[in-house]
Write an enzyme that holds these catalytic residues in place. Structure first.
Site, short mmCIF file in Angstrom:
data_model
loop_
_atom_site.label_atom_id
_atom_site.label_comp_id
_atom_site.label_asym_id
_atom_site.label_seq_id
_atom_site.Cartn_x
_atom_site.Cartn_y
_atom_site.Cartn_z
N GLY A 277 -29.65 -13.23 1.78
CA GLY A 277 -30.94 -12.64 1.51
C GLY A 277 -31.03 -11.16 1.77
N ASP A 278 -29.91 -10.48 1.96
CA ASP A 278 -29.87 -9.03 2.11
C ASP A 278 -28.49 -8.57 1.66
OD1 ASP A 278 -30.22 -6.28 3.13
OD2 ASP A 278 -31.89 -7.11 4.27
#
Length: 487
Positions: A277-278
């Site tokens: 997610g990053d």
């Protein structure tokens, strides 16, 4: 008439992507149903090859430990409900007494082993069997509080202490975390929800953090659903990370970077799949005045043979916390797919430090918003004590063999008057685009060169050379700006 270069490329690129996915799903099938003990991406090392080496040599595993324990020997129960913290601690304590005899191995058998955070010890191998899963307790009261990292001076999300990692180690030597694709699960969903609701008073902890250590190996396991950064080696030397799977939801799993080498030296990251997610990988070396004072660069890092997905950030980033310096980084044989950005360097006034001698080679970009990014106004600071005149140095950055399709903006290099980007080289580049607009190769305050013909056509800031590296046209507009954030 359509330019034949992109047409030829798109045809060959589709074939390349097809090969990637056939290999991926075939390996996945074998891995799931054939009982193969290696990670599903090991086979790519045959397809991807490199003569580059680091101190942490690929494929070399430490000698076997003379003593082996099973977690169940210490009363552990793998039912996903029983808390096994005491069993892990007793086992690791026993291994800590074997340092002079070569250490020990702790086997985690199949099962779901719930535990609070625990610390590793030197001369230890943690081995996760197939279908073994170490589960993190979600209640933050079980997570210890640690001082801020000295090169950050700030918890990263809050002032004051920060939560420690689920699996932690400090001042270690000769540690191996490996297995038959067993997994470590941070169960980060509760943390992500509390973070979004602003219910946490301290910075979330990483899944795995190893600090001030050397001779570290991570191999053949899955890391998933970290509360924060997933794997964070901090001020470590001689680290090998190979044949890993690192997972988190691509949306609504904030700051779940895959691997964050931070002030690390002599490191190899290879043959792995990352979908988080990053940033997939983010190389760091401290934040503003704290990183400058700490003064430990990240250097001599080889990253190769990876498949990465990052829907909200970048496949591979350098920075933005890079105040201790970053140098001698090679990134090669990478596929970044269905992501927001491909490869990115980010910094800002106040950082100080440098990013130099960086090579990106044989990088494939598939369905991205922006392919190559250099950003010099990433203005996020720990506090007001930074020096706004501490301008970082960005120089000697090479892009060779950059291919792709479905990329909205292939290149966006945003230098500034105070932070020019110097000595950038592009060679052998062909990226299929999805947006037919003039400024899709965007530059500002960039000095460098293009060797041979590349697609799309480069910005006017760069000198042009032919394939024999003879100057064809010298740019007189390095400071020209055509950054367009609307595309």
């Amino acid at each position: 008439m359509v330019d034949p270069l992109p047409r030829r490329f798109l045809s060959s690129h589709k074939s390349l992507v097809t090969v990637f996915w056939i290999a991926t799903f075939a390996s996945l099938f074998i891995w799931q149903f054939g009982g193969v003990s290696t990670n599903l991406y090991t086979g790519f090392s045959v397809f991807w090859s490199s003569s580059t080496t680091t101190t942490a040599a690929s494929g070399e595993f430490p000698k076997l430990r003379p003593v082996v324990f099973n977690l169940t020997d210490f009363g552990a129960v793998g039912d996903g409900v029983t808390v096994n913290t005491e069993a892990f601690e007793r086992a690791i304590y026993k291994i800590s007494k074997l340092a002079t005899k070569g250490g020990g191995q702790l086997n985690v058998p199949p099962g779901r082993w719930l535990t609070a955070p625990f610390n590793l010890t030197s001369y230890m191998t943690l081995f996760l069997a197939e279908n073994a899963e170490i589960l993190a307790l979600q209640d933050e009261k079980y997570w210890p509080l640690l001082p801020p990292l000295p090169s950050y001076g700030y918890g990263r999300e809050h002032h004051g202490p920060r939560y420690g990692s689920f699996i932690h180690g400090q001042n270690l030597r000769d540690v191996v975390v490996t297995g038959n694709n067993g997994s470590i699960n941070g169960q980060g969903q509760t943390w992500w929800k509390k973070y979004r609701q602003k219910l946490l008073n301290h910075t979330r902890g990483p899944l795995v953090q190893i600090m001030w250590s050397s001779d570290i190996v991570f191999a053949n396991i899955t890391l998933r659903d970290s509360p924060f950064w997933t794997l964070h080696p901090y001020d470590c030397k001689n680290v090998t990370i190979t044949n890993m799977t690192i997972l988190a939801p691509v949306f609504e799993a904030p700051n779940t970077d895959g691997i964050d080498p931070d002030s690390c030296e002599d490191m190899l990251i290879e043959n792995s799949y990352i979908s988080v997610g990053d940033d997939g990988i983010a190389i760091k070396s401290g934040w503003d005045q704290y990183g400058t004072t700490y003064g430990r660069p990240s250097k001599n890092i080889l990253i190769r043979n990876l498949i990465i997905r990052s829907m909200v950030s970048a496949g591979i980033s350098i920075g933005s916390e890079m105040s201790g310096g970053v140098s001698n980084i090679t990134v090669e044989n990478i596929l970044i797919w269905s992501s927001r950005r491909g490869v990115r360097i980010k910094t800002a006034p106040g950082r100080g430090g440098y990013v130099r001698d960086i090579t990106f080679r044989n990088v494939t970009l598939d369905e991205l918003r922006v392919g190559i990014v250099i950003k010099t106004d990433y203005n996020e600071h720990p506090d007001g004590g930074f020096n706004p005149q501490a301008f970082p140095i960005l120089e000697n950055i090479n892009y060779t063999g950059i291919y792709g399709q479905g990329v909205r903006v292939p290149v966006r290099i945003q230098g500034s008057k105070e932070i020019p980007v110097k000595n950038v080289t592009f060679r052998d580049m062909s990226v299929g685009i999805t947006y037919k607009k003039k400024h899709i190769f965007q530059c500002a305050y960039v000095e460098g060169r293009v060797i041979g013909t590349i697609f799309p056509a480069p910005c006017e800031n760069l000198d042009r050379y032919d394939e024999q590296e003879r100057l064809v046209k010298q740019s007189d507009s390095q400071n020209a700006t055509d950054i367009d954030y609307e595309i």
